[in-house]
Enzyme design. Structure first.
Site, PDB file in Angstrom:
ATOM      1  N   VAL A 226     -20.990  15.164   6.433  1.00 54.23           N
ATOM      2  CA  VAL A 226     -21.595  15.965   7.498  1.00 54.23           C
ATOM      3  C   VAL A 226     -20.469  16.605   8.310  1.00 54.23           C
ATOM      4  CG1 VAL A 226     -22.848  15.829   9.693  1.00 54.23           C
ATOM      5  CG2 VAL A 226     -23.698  14.576   7.703  1.00 54.23           C
TER       6      VAL A 226
ATOM      7  N   THR B 264     -13.324  24.456  18.151  1.00 59.12           N
ATOM      8  CA  THR B 264     -12.252  25.233  17.509  1.00 59.12           C
ATOM      9  C   THR B 264     -12.720  25.780  16.159  1.00 59.12           C
ATOM     10  OG1 THR B 264     -11.398  23.343  16.307  1.00 59.12           O
ATOM     11  CG2 THR B 264     -10.572  23.655  18.547  1.00 59.12           C
TER      12      THR B 264
ATOM     13  N   HIS C 125     -11.750  24.635  13.362  1.00 54.67           N
ATOM     14  CA  HIS C 125     -11.603  23.558  12.390  1.00 54.67           C
ATOM     15  C   HIS C 125     -12.774  23.515  11.407  1.00 54.67           C
ATOM     16  CE1 HIS C 125     -10.751  19.349  11.208  1.00 54.67           C
ATOM     17  NE2 HIS C 125      -9.524  19.712  11.486  1.00 54.67           N
TER      18      HIS C 125
HETATM   19  C1  DLZ Z   1     -10.927  16.206  11.695  1.00 54.95           C
HETATM   20  C2  DLZ Z   1     -12.383  16.276  11.394  1.00 54.95           C
HETATM   21  C3  DLZ Z   1     -13.267  16.861  12.312  1.00 54.95           C
HETATM   22  C4  DLZ Z   1     -12.816  17.439  13.596  1.00 54.95           C
HETATM   23  N1  DLZ Z   1     -14.577  16.899  12.073  1.00 54.95           N
HETATM   24  C5  DLZ Z   1     -15.059  16.383  10.925  1.00 54.95           C
HETATM   25  C6  DLZ Z   1     -16.447  16.405  10.655  1.00 54.95           C
HETATM   26  O1  DLZ Z   1     -17.286  16.858  11.430  1.00 54.95           O
HETATM   27  N2  DLZ Z   1     -16.858  15.881   9.453  1.00 54.95           N
HETATM   28  C7  DLZ Z   1     -15.977  15.363   8.540  1.00 54.95           C
HETATM   29  O2  DLZ Z   1     -16.425  14.928   7.479  1.00 54.95           O
HETATM   30  N3  DLZ Z   1     -14.663  15.326   8.793  1.00 54.95           N
HETATM   31  C8  DLZ Z   1     -14.182  15.804   9.946  1.00 54.95           C
HETATM   32  N4  DLZ Z   1     -12.853  15.765  10.211  1.00 54.95           N
HETATM   33  C9  DLZ Z   1     -11.948  15.071   9.262  1.00 54.95           C
HETATM   34  C10 DLZ Z   1     -11.484  15.925   8.075  1.00 54.95           C
HETATM   35  O3  DLZ Z   1     -12.512  16.126   7.146  1.00 54.95           O
HETATM   36  C11 DLZ Z   1     -10.325  15.199   7.342  1.00 54.95           C
HETATM   37  O4  DLZ Z   1     -10.691  13.882   7.061  1.00 54.95           O
HETATM   38  C12 DLZ Z   1      -9.045  15.192   8.154  1.00 54.95           C
HETATM   39  O5  DLZ Z   1      -8.695  16.479   8.561  1.00 54.95           O
HETATM   40  C13 DLZ Z   1      -7.869  14.585   7.321  1.00 54.95           C
HETATM   41  O6  DLZ Z   1      -7.620  15.366   6.163  1.00 54.95           O
END
Ligand code: DLZ
Length: 221
Positions: free
Chosen positions: A117, A123, A125
């Site tokens: 999810v 941001t 991201h």
């Molecule tokens: C860093 C991050 C953020 C901000 N949000 C999510 C998210 O909503 N869902 C998700 O599965 N993973 C998120 N991550 C982590 C990144 O997918 C990843 O694990 C990190 O950037 C390390 O590579």
């Protein structure tokens, strides 16, 4: 008007189309969708010999757990045996494509369901990860000929996630059915027999992993 060319083309392709038809235990029993509120329907899929790998994220753990639950329910409804379902986890969605590639290359499953999810923050991201994950998962499927189900919700807020991962609208249920349908398609198209498959023992996919459980041995899985 139907041209002679289109009739010849249809007759030529008919045997190939038949080979790609998923195995239905009853051709007339297409059932109404039990999971997500979408238009898709699934046949009465028989996954008794199908092996499915579930790779789920630990980010947004509760929502992802609900999606995996829905997926497992669908697998059960398709007769996939408990011992033929392998589950592991990765930190976040960004890790899903590489983990899916490792599992695909192991040759030990017939389809992979990814479950994650992504929730939009303040941001960019979200945009970067969403794009990378969706194209990464598609690449893994095409490069390895392994069905990789795109089980990633990309939502603007938690409310959107809850609506799509709970009750009668659990998208995980569709992902489970999609995995079985695509596994049957792959095995038929590539003439893969169920007893040809290598065993899962030794690469860490042999038992479901509990999230948060400490692993005894080092290694990716
Ligand atoms: C860093 C991050 C953020 C901000 N949000 C999510 C998210 O909503 N869902 C998700 O599965 N993973 C998120 N991550 C982590 C990144 O997918 C990843 O694990 C990190 O950037 C390390 O590579």
């Amino acid at each position: 008007m139907i041209s002679l060319r289109s009739i010849i083309l249809a007759l030529t392709l008919a045997p190939f189309a038949a080979a790609f038809a998923p195995t239905l235990t009853s051709s007339s029993s297409f059932q109404a969708l039990k999971g997500a509120e979408s238009e898709v329907s699934f046949g009465d899929l028989d996954g008794k010999d199908v092996r499915v790998g579930i790779i789920r994220t630990r980010w947004n753990d509760e929502h992802v757990a609900n999606l995996v639950k829905g997926c497992r329910e669908a697998l059960k409804d398709c007769n996939v045996k408990d011992e033929n379902i392998f589950e592991t986890s990765v930190p976040g969605a960004y890790e899903l494509p590489l983990a899916a590639r490792f599992l695909a290359l192991s040759g030990t499953v017939d389809a992979i369901v990814t479950a994650g999810v992504l929730i939009k923050g303040e941001t960019l991201h979200f945009e970067y990860i969403s794009e990378a994950v969706s194209s990464g998962l598609m690449s893994v499927g095409l490069q390895t000929s392994m069905p990789v189900v795109y089980g990633v919700l990309n939502c603007l807020d938690e409310e959107q996630v809850t609506k799509r991962s709970s009750g009668d609208n659990n998208h995980g249920y569709d992902w489970g059915k999609t995995a079985v349908e695509m596994a049957l398609l792959r095995n038929e198209a590539l003439n893969i027999k169920t007893d040809d498959k290598p065993t899962l023992e030794g690469i860490g996919f042999n038992k479901p992993e509990k999230v948060g459980e400490k692993k005894k041995a080092p290694g990716f899985f």
